[in-house]
Design an enzyme around this catalytic site. Structure first.
Site, PDB file in Angstrom:
ATOM      1  N   HIS A   2       1.229 -41.716 -42.777  1.00 21.26           N
ATOM      2  CA  HIS A   2       1.935 -40.539 -42.278  1.00 21.26           C
ATOM      3  C   HIS A   2       3.439 -40.637 -42.402  1.00 21.26           C
ATOM      4  O   HIS A   2       4.150 -39.722 -42.003  1.00 21.26           O
ATOM      5  CB  HIS A   2       1.569 -40.283 -40.812  1.00 21.26           C
ATOM      6  CG  HIS A   2       0.126 -39.939 -40.626  1.00 21.26           C
ATOM      7  ND1 HIS A   2      -0.441 -38.810 -41.136  1.00 21.26           N
ATOM      8  CD2 HIS A   2      -0.871 -40.602 -39.994  1.00 21.26           C
ATOM      9  CE1 HIS A   2      -1.720 -38.777 -40.831  1.00 21.26           C
ATOM     10  NE2 HIS A   2      -2.016 -39.856 -40.141  1.00 21.26           N
ATOM     11  N   SER A  72      -8.291 -38.246 -33.286  1.00 21.88           N
ATOM     12  CA  SER A  72      -9.367 -37.303 -32.973  1.00 21.88           C
ATOM     13  C   SER A  72     -10.567 -37.514 -33.883  1.00 21.88           C
ATOM     14  O   SER A  72     -11.674 -37.116 -33.557  1.00 21.88           O
ATOM     15  CB  SER A  72      -8.864 -35.865 -33.136  1.00 21.88           C
ATOM     16  OG  SER A  72      -8.609 -35.594 -34.508  1.00 21.88           O
TER      17      SER A  72
END
Length: 138
Positions: A2, A72
């Site tokens: 990221h 998640s």
């Protein structure tokens, strides 16, 4: 995967460099001289391809342990990483209880990662060190 907020990316020349200051319209890329919001944080934004996908899968195939922390498990392609690994130990750490992320994990550990992660990593370190010593002695 990221990126990070400690480095900058020029959207014109695609070079990265240490973060110089706050991001403003008048920031100038030290490599190509582009300005006008061309300099931005070196992070993956929505709709952009994550970094490292060209090599991550090959490392997943070689891993003996796969650890997922605080995700998640719903954002792809990273959500498939547990399916791509051949690791015998696949652990998911999450603060939320009762939410099984993926049946491919061998262990689900819930609670604040600041409390749950350190003892498990220490146990993994000891176990793997022991296994590597055994392999060397064979």
């Amino acid at each position: 995967m990221h990126g990070d907020f400690q480095s900058s990316l020029c959207s014109q020349c695609k070079n990265t460099f240490p973060r110089l200051s706050l991001y403003k319209k008048n920031n100038v890329c030290p490599v190509c001289g582009a300005s006008g919001y061309s300099v931005r944080p070196n992070v993956v934004l929505f709709g952009e391809m994550p970094y490292g996908l060209d090599w991550i899968t090959s490392y997943l195939k070689k891993a003996c342990v796969f650890v997922s922390v605080g995700t998640s498990g719903a954002v792809y392609p990273a959500a498939n990483f547990v399916l791509d690994t051949e690791a015998a130990i696949r652990i998911n750490f999450d603060i939320e209880t009762g939410k099984r992320r993926n049946a491919s994990f061998t262990h689900e550990i819930t609670g604040p990662c600041s409390q749950t992660l350190p003892p498990v990593l220490e146990a993994l370190k000891e176990e793997l060190s022991s296994r590597f010593k055994e392999q060397k002695n064979k």
